[in-house]
Design a protein around this motif. Structure first.
Motif, PDB file in Angstrom:
ATOM      1  N   LEU A 181     -27.470  -0.783  52.520  1.00 24.80           N
ATOM      2  CA  LEU A 181     -28.733  -1.436  52.163  1.00 24.80           C
ATOM      3  C   LEU A 181     -28.578  -2.885  51.727  1.00 24.80           C
ATOM      4  CD1 LEU A 181     -30.401   1.501  50.175  1.00 24.80           C
ATOM      5  CD2 LEU A 181     -30.732   0.863  52.583  1.00 24.80           C
ATOM      6  N   GLY A 182     -27.349  -3.309  51.478  1.00 31.25           N
ATOM      7  CA  GLY A 182     -27.128  -4.669  51.006  1.00 31.25           C
ATOM      8  C   GLY A 182     -27.536  -4.863  49.552  1.00 31.25           C
ATOM      9  N   TRP A 183     -27.655  -3.779  48.822  1.00 32.74           N
ATOM     10  CA  TRP A 183     -28.042  -3.842  47.417  1.00 32.74           C
ATOM     11  C   TRP A 183     -26.856  -4.189  46.529  1.00 32.74           C
ATOM     12  CZ3 TRP A 183     -31.523   0.984  46.159  1.00 32.74           C
ATOM     13  CH2 TRP A 183     -32.692   0.925  46.933  1.00 32.74           C
ATOM     14  N   LYS A 184     -27.152  -4.615  45.311  1.00 31.31           N
ATOM     15  CA  LYS A 184     -26.112  -4.817  44.302  1.00 31.31           C
ATOM     16  C   LYS A 184     -25.634  -3.454  43.830  1.00 31.31           C
ATOM     17  CE  LYS A 184     -29.172  -7.630  42.640  1.00 31.31           C
ATOM     18  NZ  LYS A 184     -30.096  -8.184  41.732  1.00 31.31           N
ATOM     19  N   LYS A 185     -24.415  -3.439  43.325  1.00 27.96           N
ATOM     20  CA  LYS A 185     -23.823  -2.195  42.827  1.00 27.96           C
ATOM     21  C   LYS A 185     -23.322  -2.431  41.414  1.00 27.96           C
ATOM     22  CE  LYS A 185     -19.625  -0.967  44.218  1.00 27.96           C
ATOM     23  NZ  LYS A 185     -18.806  -0.889  43.031  1.00 27.96           N
ATOM     24  N   TYR A 186     -23.687  -1.525  40.521  1.00 25.65           N
ATOM     25  CA  TYR A 186     -23.217  -1.567  39.134  1.00 25.65           C
ATOM     26  C   TYR A 186     -22.617  -0.217  38.788  1.00 25.65           C
ATOM     27  CZ  TYR A 186     -26.249  -5.675  38.694  1.00 25.65           C
ATOM     28  OH  TYR A 186     -26.841  -6.900  38.859  1.00 25.65           O
ATOM     29  N   SER A 187     -21.797  -0.228  37.747  1.00 23.73           N
ATOM     30  CA  SER A 187     -21.303   1.033  37.218  1.00 23.73           C
ATOM     31  C   SER A 187     -21.226   0.922  35.706  1.00 23.73           C
ATOM     32  CB  SER A 187     -19.941   1.397  37.819  1.00 23.73           C
ATOM     33  OG  SER A 187     -18.885   0.949  37.027  1.00 23.73           O
ATOM     34  N   ALA A 188     -21.537   2.037  35.049  1.00 25.64           N
ATOM     35  CA  ALA A 188     -21.460   2.067  33.590  1.00 25.64           C
ATOM     36  C   ALA A 188     -20.031   1.769  33.153  1.00 25.64           C
ATOM     37  CB  ALA A 188     -21.926   3.417  33.070  1.00 25.64           C
TER      38      ALA A 188
ATOM     39  N   PHE B 135     -30.853  -2.198  43.558  1.00 23.04           N
ATOM     40  CA  PHE B 135     -29.467  -1.956  43.174  1.00 23.04           C
ATOM     41  C   PHE B 135     -29.229  -0.466  42.991  1.00 23.04           C
ATOM     42  CE2 PHE B 135     -31.424  -2.414  38.955  1.00 23.04           C
ATOM     43  CZ  PHE B 135     -30.795  -1.432  38.196  1.00 23.04           C
ATOM     44  N   VAL B 136     -27.954  -0.120  43.002  1.00 21.44           N
ATOM     45  CA  VAL B 136     -27.504   1.235  42.736  1.00 21.44           C
ATOM     46  C   VAL B 136     -26.551   1.155  41.552  1.00 21.44           C
ATOM     47  CG1 VAL B 136     -25.641   1.046  44.464  1.00 21.44           C
ATOM     48  CG2 VAL B 136     -26.425   3.308  43.728  1.00 21.44           C
ATOM     49  N   ILE B 137     -26.632   2.139  40.667  1.00 25.42           N
ATOM     50  CA  ILE B 137     -25.761   2.163  39.495  1.00 25.42           C
ATOM     51  C   ILE B 137     -25.240   3.565  39.280  1.00 25.42           C
ATOM     52  CG2 ILE B 137     -27.745   2.410  37.948  1.00 25.42           C
ATOM     53  CD1 ILE B 137     -26.056   0.907  35.807  1.00 25.42           C
ATOM     54  N   ASP B 138     -23.954   3.663  39.017  1.00 21.59           N
ATOM     55  CA  ASP B 138     -23.396   4.951  38.653  1.00 21.59           C
ATOM     56  C   ASP B 138     -23.174   4.952  37.149  1.00 21.59           C
ATOM     57  OD1 ASP B 138     -20.649   5.713  37.712  1.00 21.59           O
ATOM     58  OD2 ASP B 138     -19.937   4.443  39.322  1.00 21.59           O
ATOM     59  N   GLY B 139     -23.738   5.952  36.510  1.00 19.60           N
ATOM     60  CA  GLY B 139     -23.624   6.108  35.069  1.00 19.60           C
ATOM     61  C   GLY B 139     -24.186   7.445  34.668  1.00 19.60           C
ATOM     62  N   ARG B 140     -23.506   8.128  33.786  1.00 16.87           N
ATOM     63  CA  ARG B 140     -23.914   9.482  33.430  1.00 16.87           C
ATOM     64  C   ARG B 140     -25.336   9.563  32.882  1.00 16.87           C
ATOM     65  NH1 ARG B 140     -18.555   9.169  32.120  1.00 16.87           N
ATOM     66  NH2 ARG B 140     -17.245  10.578  33.338  1.00 16.87           N
ATOM     67  N   LEU B 141     -25.778   8.535  32.144  1.00 11.51           N
ATOM     68  CA  LEU B 141     -27.119   8.557  31.572  1.00 11.51           C
ATOM     69  C   LEU B 141     -28.039   7.486  32.159  1.00 11.51           C
ATOM     70  CD1 LEU B 141     -26.555   9.264  27.763  1.00 11.51           C
ATOM     71  CD2 LEU B 141     -27.261  10.852  29.553  1.00 11.51           C
ATOM     72  N   ALA B 142     -27.636   6.867  33.243  1.00 16.20           N
ATOM     73  CA  ALA B 142     -28.473   5.815  33.840  1.00 16.20           C
ATOM     74  C   ALA B 142     -29.862   6.353  34.184  1.00 16.20           C
ATOM     75  CB  ALA B 142     -27.793   5.222  35.068  1.00 16.20           C
TER      76      ALA B 142
END
Length: 177
Positions: A29-36, A82-89
């Protein structure tokens, strides 16, 4: 999901494939990616701590979890696509598409052991200890008994035998609905 603010939150235990799915979504998708985890590493660096030191400190002091939660919540309020990986996101970005990834425990532990270059038994001990600590903190700080309760999610993926392509296809299908 609000069509003007497209955000995907991904939760799951260690070894389910959160990072791989985030990267696949980013590439597709060309989105930003974040992670906790990355946000926590930034916080550690800002405080002159290692990730292990901040993780240990978080076991006794809620300020670290709360600071991470505030950063996650702010992303959800100020950014889009954006997509973010995080247990409580999912909790702190409630208007997101919330994905929960699950996996057979032995498969997860094998993945963790391979990724970290350790034995499966060491992976089992470390992972169980960390997951117990996290579960205790979430109960204490947020009164959440099961942070991966399927009722909190829009999509649950069992990645035990799925390919990343299958996972991505299911997420993309859910986005389009």
């Amino acid at each position: 999901m609000n069509p003007n603010k497209r955000i995907i939150t991904i939760a799951g235990l260690a070894g389910v494939g959160k990072s791989a799915l985030c990267k696949a979504i980013q590439n597709e998708l060309g989105w930003k990616k974040y992670s906790a985890g990355d946000l926590l590493r930034q916080m550690a660096e800002e405080r002159g701590m290692t990730i292990n030191e901040i993780d240990e400190a978080a076991r006794h002091d809620p300020q670290f979890d709360r600071a991470l939660d505030e950063r996650t919540e702010k992303l959800g309020q100020t950014e889009q696509d954006f997509v973010i990986d995080g247990r409580l996101a999912w909790k702190f970005i409630p208007h997101s598409l919330k994905v929960n990834m699950t996996c057979d425990e032995e498969v997860r532990l094998t993945r963790v052991a391979h990724r970290e270059g350790i034995s499966i038994e060491t992976a089992r001990e470390r992972t169980r200890h960390r997951e117990e600590t996290i579960t205790d903190r979430y109960k204490k700080y947020y009164d959440i008994d099961n942070f991966l309760d399927p009722k909190n999610f829009d999509l649950v993926l069992d990645t035990t035998s799925m390919t990343i392509e299958e996972e991505l296809r299911l997420v993309l299908e859910k986005i389009q609905k």
